[in-house]
Design an enzyme around this catalytic site. Structure first.
Site: not given
Length: 468
Positions: A77, A152, A154, A307, A311, A354, A432
Site C-alpha cells: 500500500s 498507516h 495509505t 484490505d 488478508h 492494489h 495482495h
C-alpha cells in the site's frame, strides 16, 4: 470562411483545454484499500444483486489502473498510494520518497516498539511533493481520513515522507506544526485528520491498557496539536460536537484500527466500536470543516479495513466494509450536490491501491448468495469438486485456510461471520494481487480519467483538475 472555421476550431480547442484543467475547486479522493475488481463485483452482488449497482458504479467516468511498484510486480500500500499522491514510482514499503530510496528497517524505541525515524541516513532518497502539500501551498484546505490507524501506509502517504511505512511514531511526529520532525511542507498543518492508533500520539504509560504501546520520547502530540488550534476528538460524540471553524483531529481507537463495520454495528458493538463514527459520518464532517475554506479543499478518504479482512481471508467482513466505503461515497456525493448540484466545482475519484487474490469459483446460479456454497446455474443443486465435496463461490489464491483434505461445506458454516474462505496456496497471510484495479470519477475534470493508466498518471490528472 476558412479563417472563420479555423478561429472557431481554435476557440473550441481552447475551451476544451480549459474544461480539462483547472476547473475543480474541491477534490475528494476515495481509496478502497485492496478493493480489486472481484471485491467490487462480490460486494455489488452481496448488497444489490447481479443486476444492481454500487454507488461507485454509477459514476460516469471509468479507467483501469496499473499498480506495480518500483521494485515489485505486486505492490504494497505504501508505494501504490504514494504513486497516486506524488506521481512517482517508489519501492515497496517506502512512503512519498524518490525512486532510489531504500526501505531500510525502521528502528526500535526504548520500549522495543517499531517506529523511530529511519530516514536520517545521508543520501537515502529525498522527499517528493504530495498533492496535499501542493494544495496547501495554493491556499486550499486539506484532509486525510481513514478506518485504519492514522499513521498507516495509505493516510501516511498523503502527509509524510519516510523510508519505511512501519516507522509510525516518526510518521505521527510529521503532523505537529512546529514540533520536532514536522513536515514543514504542510505549512500550518493538515486541516482534518481522522483514524485510529491513538498510541502513536501519546506518551508511553506503563499503567495503561496499551502496555508498551506509546511514545518513548514522552511527547503528547495531541496536547501539542491542541495548542496549535486543533479540536481533539476521541469518539463520535466529540466529532459531531466539534466546531467547523477550527482544525480537527479525531483518533477513535486507543491502540489500533477502527473496528470492522460488521463489528462496529453489531449488537452489542465489538471493542471501541460503540463510540466510533462510520466512514460516511467521518466524510461528511470532514467536508463541513474543509468547505469553510473559500479556496476549496482536497480530502482523501480511505476504506482501509477492506484490505485487512482480505488478508485474513474473511470475505464477509471485506464485503461489508466495501459497502460502508460505498455508503461514504454516496454521503459525499449527496453533500457536495447540496451546494454544487452538477458538481461543476467538485471532482470525486474512487479507486484502489492494489488487488487481492479473491476469485470466483464455478458456474454459480444467478441469485445464489455470493458467500454461500456454489449452486449450479442449470439445476440449482450444490456443485461439487472432483472428490464429491461442495465448495464456495468465493475463494482466495493463497492464505492460511487450505485444508489438507477438503470436506463438504454447508451453508450454515460458510455464511457465518467468522468463516474463512479456502485458499489454493497455504501462506500465513493472504497476499495482495498484482492485477489492475478500477477507477471511477465524476464531476469537474472527470472526463480526463479514461483508458488504462499507470497509477502515477492519476497524480497528474489531479493536479490538472486543480489547475496546478
Amino acid at each position: 470562411m476558412k479563417q472563420t472555421f479555423l478561429a472557431a476550431a481554435l476557440a473550441l480547442s481552447f475551451a476544451n483545454s480549459a474544461y480539462a484543467a483547472g476547473e475543480a475547486k474541491n477534490i475528494i479522493f476515495f481509496l478502497g484499500d485492496g478493493m480489486g475488481p472481484s471485491t467490487v463485483t462480490a460486494s455489488r452482488i452481496f448488497k444489490y444483486g447481479e443486476d444492481g449497482s454500487l454507488n461507485m458504479d454509477k459514476l460516469e467516468r471509468t479507467a483501469r489502473i496499473k499498480t506495480y511498484s518500483n521494485d515489485a510486480q505486486t505492490t504494497d500500500s505504501a508505494p501504490s498510494m504514494a504513486a497516486y499522491m506524488t506521481g512517482v514510482k517508489m519501492n515497496n514499503e517506502v512512503i512519498s520518497m524518490s525512486p532510489e530510496t531504500v526501505a531500510t528497517p525502521p528502528g526500535k524505541d526504548a520500549n522495543g516498539n517499531l517506529g523511530i525515524n529511519n530516514c536520517a541516513a545521508t543520501g537515502n532518497g529525498a522527499s517528493v511533493a504530495t498533492i496535499l502539500e501542493l494544495a496547501k501551498a495554493k491556499g486550499k484546505a486539506i484532509g486525510s481520513i481513514t478506518t485504519t490507524e492514522l499513521t498507516h501506509a495509505t493516510p501516511a502517504a498523503t502527509f509524510s515522507h519516510i523510508c519505511n511505512r512501519n516507522a509510525q511514531y516518526a510518521i505521527a511526529a510529521q503532523l505537529v506544526p512546529g514540533g520536532a520532525g514536522y513536515n514543514s511542507a504542510l505549512l500550518d498543518g493538515v486541516d482534518v485528520l481522522m483514524g485510529g492508533g491513538r498510541n502513536h500520539f501519546l506518551p508511553y504509560d506503563a499503567s495503561s491498557s496499551t502496555g508498551k504501546l506509546g511514545r518513548a520520547d514522552g511527547r503528547n502530540l495531541l496536547t501539542e496539536l491542541g495548542a496549535k488550534g486543533y479540536t481533539v476528538s476521541a469518539n463520535k460524540a466529540d466529532m459531531i460536537a466539534a466546531p467547523t471553524n477550527k482544525k480537527f483531529i479525531g483518533l477513535y481507537s486507543s491502540k489500533s484500527h477502527l473496528e470492522y463495520e460488521l463489528d462496529r454495528t453489531a449488537t452489542p458493538p465489538v471493542g471501541e466500536g460503540a463510540t466510533q463514527p462510520s466512514l460516511a459520518e467521518m466524510t461528511t464532517k470532514a467536508m463541513d470543516i474543509l468547505s469553510q475554506n473559500a479556496n476549496g479543499y482536497f480530502l482523501m478518504v480511505e476504506g482501509g479495513r477492506i484490505d485487512h479482512a482480505l488478508h485474513g481471508t474473511n470475505a464477509k467482513r471485506a464485503l461489508i466494509d466495501t459497502i460502508a466505503f460505498d455508503d461514504a461515497i454516496k454521503a459525499a456525493l449527496d453533500k457536495a450536490k447540496l451546494t454544487d448540484p452538477t458538481l461543476a466545482n467538485t471532482l470525486i475519484v474512487v479507486t484502489a491501491d492494489h488487488d487481492h487474490t479473491l476469485a470466483f469459483n464455478g458456474y454459480g446460479k444467478r441469485g445464489n448468495p455470493i458467500l454461500d456454497i456454489n449452486r449450479d446455474y442449470k439445476t440449482g443443486q450444490a456443485t461439487k469438486d472432483a472428490d464429491g465435496n461442495t465448495y464456495t463461490t468465493l475463494v482466495f489464491g493463497n492464505g492460511p485456510n487450505r485444508p489438507d483434505l477438503r470436506t463438504n461445506l454447508d451453508s450454515a458454516t460458510v455464511l457465518a461471520d467468522n468463516y474463512l474462505q479456502e485458499t489454493g496456496v497455504r501462506l500465513a497471510s493472504e497476499t495482495h494481487g498484482g492485477g489492475d484495479v478500477k477507477l471511477f470519477a465524476t464531476g469537474a475534470g472527470a472526463k480526463s480519467f479514461k483508458g488504462t493508466l499507470d497509477n502515477t498518471k492519476v497524480f497528474g490528472l489531479l493536479k490538472s483538475a486543480f489547475g496546478f
